[in-house]
Write a protein that holds these residues in place. Sequence first.
Motif, PDB file in Angstrom:
ATOM      1  N   GLU A  44     -10.328  -3.828  -4.731  1.00 23.67           N
ATOM      2  CA  GLU A  44      -9.724  -4.916  -5.510  1.00 23.67           C
ATOM      3  C   GLU A  44      -8.222  -4.700  -5.664  1.00 23.67           C
ATOM      4  N   ARG A  45      -7.879  -3.427  -5.946  1.00 25.09           N
ATOM      5  CA  ARG A  45      -6.471  -3.082  -6.139  1.00 25.09           C
ATOM      6  C   ARG A  45      -5.689  -3.259  -4.838  1.00 25.09           C
ATOM      7  N   LYS A  47      -6.465  -5.305  -2.451  1.00 25.41           N
ATOM      8  CA  LYS A  47      -6.335  -6.752  -2.225  1.00 25.41           C
ATOM      9  C   LYS A  47      -5.139  -7.298  -2.994  1.00 25.41           C
ATOM     10  N   LYS A  48      -5.050  -6.851  -4.267  1.00 23.58           N
ATOM     11  CA  LYS A  48      -3.947  -7.296  -5.117  1.00 23.58           C
ATOM     12  C   LYS A  48      -2.607  -6.788  -4.601  1.00 23.58           C
ATOM     13  N   ALA A  51      -1.633  -8.847  -1.491  1.00 24.32           N
ATOM     14  CA  ALA A  51      -1.233 -10.230  -1.789  1.00 24.32           C
ATOM     15  C   ALA A  51       0.277 -10.390  -2.020  1.00 24.32           C
TER      16      ALA A  51
END
Length: 131
Positions: A44-45, A47-48, A51
Amino acid sequence: MSSNQRIKKVCEHCNEIFIAQKATTKYCSLICAQRNYKLREKRERLKKAEAPAVVDSLPPVEKVGAVKAEAPAGMGDLITIQQLAQVTNLSERTLFRLIKDPEFPKIRIGRNLLFHRETVIQFIVRKYSTV
Ligand SMILES: [Zn+2]
């Protein structure tokens, strides 16, 4: 009821077959559950983190466009000493020395010091050319 308490499952983390106490159990052990949770958290991190990198790659394109838009202004007739340094391939220091020459064509408007590109280049070529 005892049959419900013995469910053969495959651990979603280590892929090992284990006997689950509950049908909802996904991992063979608490360690696997924690490791998988941390792994998902990490993804998740990432992905962030990825981005904004994509967003960051966009402004330079705009900056290139801005530079292109500025370029015609730099090619204009009245330029700054910084632009003159680029045009003449001379350092600003050298230019400041040359400017002290009263004959050096310069335009002073208040605190602004500007140069007429063609006139300055002609002056430099005429005065310093050894050909
Ligand atoms: Zn496991």
